[in-house]
Write a protein that holds these residues in place. Structure first.
Motif, mmCIF file in Angstrom:
data_model
loop_
_atom_site.group_PDB
_atom_site.id
_atom_site.type_symbol
_atom_site.label_atom_id
_atom_site.label_comp_id
_atom_site.label_asym_id
_atom_site.label_seq_id
_atom_site.Cartn_x
_atom_site.Cartn_y
_atom_site.Cartn_z
ATOM 1 N N HIS A 176 0.887 -1.162 0.000
ATOM 2 C CA HIS A 176 0.000 0.000 0.000
ATOM 3 C C HIS A 176 0.920 1.204 0.000
ATOM 4 N N ALA A 177 0.994 1.867 -1.153
ATOM 5 C CA ALA A 177 2.040 2.859 -1.350
ATOM 6 C C ALA A 177 1.495 4.156 -1.915
ATOM 7 N N PHE A 178 2.225 5.240 -1.628
ATOM 8 C CA PHE A 178 1.925 6.538 -2.217
ATOM 9 C C PHE A 178 2.864 6.718 -3.405
ATOM 10 N N SER A 179 2.276 6.792 -4.583
ATOM 11 C CA SER A 179 3.055 6.932 -5.807
ATOM 12 C C SER A 179 3.108 8.392 -6.243
ATOM 13 N N VAL A 180 4.300 8.813 -6.629
ATOM 14 C CA VAL A 180 4.469 10.166 -7.153
ATOM 15 C C VAL A 180 3.721 10.311 -8.479
ATOM 16 N N ALA A 181 3.621 9.210 -9.209
ATOM 17 C CA ALA A 181 2.974 9.242 -10.522
ATOM 18 C C ALA A 181 1.478 9.524 -10.409
ATOM 19 N N THR A 182 0.849 8.935 -9.393
ATOM 20 C CA THR A 182 -0.599 9.096 -9.236
ATOM 21 C C THR A 182 -0.951 10.110 -8.159
ATOM 22 N N MET A 183 0.048 10.475 -7.340
ATOM 23 C CA MET A 183 -0.165 11.386 -6.210
ATOM 24 C C MET A 183 -1.308 10.887 -5.337
ATOM 25 N N SER A 184 -1.297 9.578 -5.093
ATOM 26 C CA SER A 184 -2.324 8.987 -4.245
ATOM 27 C C SER A 184 -1.831 7.673 -3.670
ATOM 28 N N ASN A 185 -2.498 7.236 -2.597
ATOM 29 C CA ASN A 185 -2.229 5.915 -2.025
ATOM 30 C C ASN A 185 -3.009 4.871 -2.810
ATOM 31 N N MET A 186 -2.326 3.799 -3.170
ATOM 32 C CA MET A 186 -2.980 2.721 -3.910
ATOM 33 C C MET A 186 -2.425 1.378 -3.470
ATOM 34 N N ASP A 187 -3.161 0.342 -3.796
ATOM 35 C CA ASP A 187 -2.702 -1.023 -3.567
ATOM 36 C C ASP A 187 -2.010 -1.540 -4.815
ATOM 37 N N TYR A 188 -0.848 -2.147 -4.617
ATOM 38 C CA TYR A 188 -0.085 -2.720 -5.711
ATOM 39 C C TYR A 188 0.179 -4.187 -5.424
ATOM 40 N N TRP A 189 0.253 -4.974 -6.501
ATOM 41 C CA TRP A 189 0.437 -6.427 -6.391
ATOM 42 C C TRP A 189 1.549 -6.897 -7.309
ATOM 43 N N GLY A 190 2.306 -7.887 -6.838
ATOM 44 C CA GLY A 190 3.233 -8.570 -7.703
ATOM 45 C C GLY A 190 2.506 -9.626 -8.519
ATOM 46 N N LYS A 191 3.246 -10.281 -9.405
ATOM 47 C CA LYS A 191 2.633 -11.297 -10.271
ATOM 48 C C LYS A 191 2.521 -12.642 -9.589
ATOM 49 N N GLY A 192 3.207 -12.811 -8.469
ATOM 50 C CA GLY A 192 3.101 -14.040 -7.709
ATOM 51 C C GLY A 192 4.258 -14.987 -7.940
ATOM 52 N N THR A 193 4.527 -15.787 -6.921
ATOM 53 C CA THR A 193 5.542 -16.831 -7.010
ATOM 54 C C THR A 193 4.961 -18.107 -6.418
ATOM 55 N N LEU A 194 5.156 -19.218 -7.099
ATOM 56 C CA LEU A 194 4.528 -20.480 -6.718
ATOM 57 C C LEU A 194 5.352 -21.217 -5.673
ATOM 58 N N VAL A 195 4.685 -21.627 -4.622
ATOM 59 C CA VAL A 195 5.288 -22.457 -3.584
ATOM 60 C C VAL A 195 4.541 -23.787 -3.558
ATOM 61 N N ILE A 196 5.272 -24.871 -3.718
ATOM 62 C CA ILE A 196 4.684 -26.214 -3.663
ATOM 63 C C ILE A 196 5.383 -26.979 -2.556
ATOM 64 N N VAL A 197 4.589 -27.489 -1.629
ATOM 65 C CA VAL A 197 5.125 -28.269 -0.520
ATOM 66 C C VAL A 197 4.640 -29.704 -0.696
ATOM 67 N N SER A 198 5.555 -30.607 -0.910
ATOM 68 C CA SER A 198 5.199 -32.007 -1.121
ATOM 69 C C SER A 198 5.143 -32.745 0.211
ATOM 70 N N PRO A 199 4.261 -33.737 0.301
ATOM 71 C CA PRO A 199 4.105 -34.480 1.571
ATOM 72 C C PRO A 199 5.375 -35.223 1.965
#
Length: 121
Positions: free
Chosen positions: A98-121
């Motif tokens: 949750h960041a304040f961007s100079v580009a938008t001059m506002s607080n917004m929520d930002y997300w990454g693309k994700g990373t997969l975690v697999i836990v095997s039994p």
């Protein structure tokens, strides 16, 4: 805008450990909360852990005592150390800020693309 790039996912056996990293870049003025969410197949995205700008941490109950979130504000990076992993931790892990961007001059929520975690039994 703000970009979030995750790394550190992979395949691990139950009981093992992984460390996720998320680096933020772009037109950032400040970042408030920064943290991790996850989404398992067929389930909704859920909060895993968040950290305020002062380092106060919050965890979902299922990871308390096993996961640790930390931040390096100088590097604008958040980490998630995951120990004693269980098969039910298998999911795509998303970085959030949750960041304040100079580009938008506002607080917004930002997300990454994700990373997969697999836990095997």
């Amino acid at each position: 805008q703000v970009q979030l790039v995750e790394s550190g996912g992979g395949l691990v056996q139950a009981g093992g450990s992984l460390r996720l990293s998320c680096a933020a870049s772009g037109s950032i003025f400040s970042i408030n909360n920064m943290g991790w969410y996850r989404q398992a197949p067929g389930k909704q995205r859920e909060l895993v852990a968040t950290s305020t700008s002062t380092g106060r941490a919050n965890y979902t109950d299922s990871v308390k005592g096993r996961f640790t979130i930390s931040r390096d504000n100088a590097k604008i990076t958040v980490y998630l150390q995951m120990n004693s992993l269980k098969p039910e931790d298998t999911a795509v892990y998303y970085c959030h800020a949750h960041a304040f961007s100079v580009a938008t001059m506002s607080n917004m929520d930002y997300w990454g693309k994700g990373t997969l975690v697999i836990v095997s039994p």
